[in-house]
Design an enzyme around this catalytic site. Structure first.
Site, short mmCIF file in Angstrom:
data_model
loop_
_atom_site.label_atom_id
_atom_site.label_comp_id
_atom_site.label_asym_id
_atom_site.label_seq_id
_atom_site.Cartn_x
_atom_site.Cartn_y
_atom_site.Cartn_z
N ARG A 1 0.85 -1.18 0.00
CA ARG A 1 0.00 0.00 0.00
C ARG A 1 0.89 1.24 0.00
O ARG A 1 1.88 1.30 0.74
CB ARG A 1 -0.89 0.03 1.24
CG ARG A 1 -2.10 -0.91 1.20
CD ARG A 1 -3.13 -0.49 0.15
NE ARG A 1 -4.27 -1.37 0.14
CZ ARG A 1 -4.38 -2.46 -0.63
NH1 ARG A 1 -3.41 -2.80 -1.47
NH2 ARG A 1 -5.48 -3.21 -0.59
N GLU B 1 -4.04 6.88 -4.55
CA GLU B 1 -4.52 6.24 -5.78
C GLU B 1 -5.93 6.73 -6.14
O GLU B 1 -6.74 6.91 -5.23
CB GLU B 1 -4.58 4.71 -5.59
CG GLU B 1 -3.22 4.10 -5.66
CD GLU B 1 -3.27 2.58 -5.45
OE1 GLU B 1 -4.29 1.95 -5.75
OE2 GLU B 1 -2.24 2.05 -5.00
N HIS C 1 -1.31 -0.58 -9.82
CA HIS C 1 -1.86 -1.50 -8.80
C HIS C 1 -2.33 -2.81 -9.44
O HIS C 1 -3.54 -3.09 -9.48
CB HIS C 1 -3.01 -0.83 -8.03
CG HIS C 1 -3.33 -1.52 -6.74
ND1 HIS C 1 -3.81 -0.87 -5.64
CD2 HIS C 1 -3.23 -2.83 -6.37
CE1 HIS C 1 -4.02 -1.72 -4.66
NE2 HIS C 1 -3.67 -2.93 -5.08
C1 8YV Z 1 -6.73 -6.33 -4.92
C2 8YV Z 1 -4.95 -5.71 -3.28
O1 8YV Z 1 -6.91 -6.70 -6.21
O2 8YV Z 1 -6.01 -7.58 -2.31
C3 8YV Z 1 -5.49 -6.50 -2.15
O3 8YV Z 1 -5.36 -6.01 -1.02
O4 8YV Z 1 -4.20 -4.83 -3.09
C4 8YV Z 1 -5.31 -5.94 -4.69
O5 8YV Z 1 -4.34 -6.71 -5.27
C5 8YV Z 1 -7.64 -5.20 -4.57
O6 8YV Z 1 -7.43 -4.79 -3.28
C6 8YV Z 1 -9.08 -5.56 -4.78
O7 8YV Z 1 -9.92 -4.97 -3.82
#
Ligand code: 8YV
Length: 328
Positions: free
Chosen positions: A243, A272, A290
């Site tokens: 993140r 983002e 992402h």
């Molecule tokens: C997801 C991600 O695709 O799973 C996670 O926390 O960062 C991503 O790879 C995204 O969050 C979908 O909500």
């Protein structure tokens, strides 16, 4: 008499196979045009639904949760990270939260390795050069980057993804170091020949590559602060597939501009989908939208997890991927 199907609101377009199964099992509201929902639309959704299926692009804050109707009992997140959900407010309202761990581990680790290779070896810079028509052939000093083999990788967050990164990085000859809230079992340390650093400051100062693999929580916000980034070697690289909020993005951009760090590979950003314009101007960074978990296989597996979490919950059982606040 058959019981009425639970009302499920899905905030974004999911893979077809998942949406079809959702439609068979539940009374579903889809997001046909796939545009991220506004706070007002989310508040409206939780008023009438039994279950909300959000993604990382939704901010399920206290304001949204305060609008939850009496039937709203489950937030079944499509994704691993739950930093976009106010867990304390959900708990106060008696709303269970689930996520989708385990099924995007390998894909996210692969993307991390792709960045660990891409940045020191100047992959996207080379590609840009070639496409620009400015490449005039091989030269002994052209496009030299740095070797990965034999370098030290410091992993921040040695959970599933951190360990999967470590396993892959070892195949590329990197030695593994890590910082984690808790030391991992001795057997894992032995398998990975991993060195544990209780002090993050001590670790970052010694590494050639730092990989951020911890979740974003109040405790990890700006964990890589301006002060900590300054401890890194000027020859070091930083990779983030977790993140954006874990790194002080402004401080990072400043240091990359000033060449106080060698480069960065970023798949995630602090605000983002906005990306710091200073980062966009730099050659020594690789920027991705992402896409760590962006394989169709992972997205279907994530959807399956969401289905199982909802089904188990509405059948009166504890869903397998319940998120407990004190565990994140
Ligand atoms: C997801 C991600 O695709 O799973 C996670 O926390 O960062 C991503 O790879 C995204 O969050 C979908 O909500």
């Amino acid at each position: 008499m058959p019981q009425s199907k639970p009302k499920v609101v899905i905030t974004r377009k999911l893979p077809d196979a998942i949406e079809t199964r959702m439609a068979e099992l539940f009374d579903v509201t889809f997001n046909l045009d796939d545009a991220p929902m506004s706070q007002t639309a989310l508040a409206e959704a939780v008023k009438g639904a039994d279950v909300l299926v959000p993604t990382v692009t939704d901010r399920i804050d206290a304001g949204v949760i305060s609008q939850a109707g009496p039937d709203m009992r489950l937030i079944a997140n499509f994704g691993n990270g739950v930093d976009h959900i106010d867990l304390a407010s959900a708990r106060q309202r008696g709303i269970t939260v689930t996520n989708t761990p385990g099924v995007l581990t390998g894909d996210t680790a692969d993307m991390t390795l792709a960045l660990i290779l891409a940045v020191p070896r100047r992959l996207t810079e080379g590609e840009r050069l070639l496409r620009s028509g400015e490449w005039h052939g091989w030269s002994p000093t052209g496009m030299c980057g740095h070797r990965i083999w034999g370098k030290r990788l410091g992993i921040i967050g040695m959970g599933r993804i951190g360990q999967a990164v470590a396993r892959r990085a070892r195949a590329f000859g990197m030695s593994i170091h890590y910082h984690n809230r808790k030391r991992v079992p001795e057997s894992v340390e032995a398998e990975l020949e991993a060195t544990y650093w209780e002090s993050l400051d001590q670790m970052v100062a010694r590494m050639d590559v730092i990989s951020v693999n911890c979740p974003h929580t109040p405790a990890t916000y700006h964990l890589l602060s301006a002060r900590r980034l300054k401890l890194m070697k000027p020859t070091a690289y930083i990779i983030n597939t977790s993140r954006g909020e874990v790194i002080d993005e402004n401080a990072l951009a400043r240091m990359l501009e000033a060449e106080e760090l060698a480069g960065a590979g970023l798949d995630v950003f602090e605000h983002e989908p906005a990306v710091n314009p200073r980062l966009l101007k730099l050659d020594n960074v690789v920027l991705l939208p992402h896409m760590g978990s962006a394989t169709i296989e992972a997205r279907i597996d994530m959807g399956e997890k969401v289905l199982i979490n909802i089904k188990t919950f509405v059948d009166g059982h504890t869903p397998p991927d319940r998120v407990l606040e004190d565990l994140i």
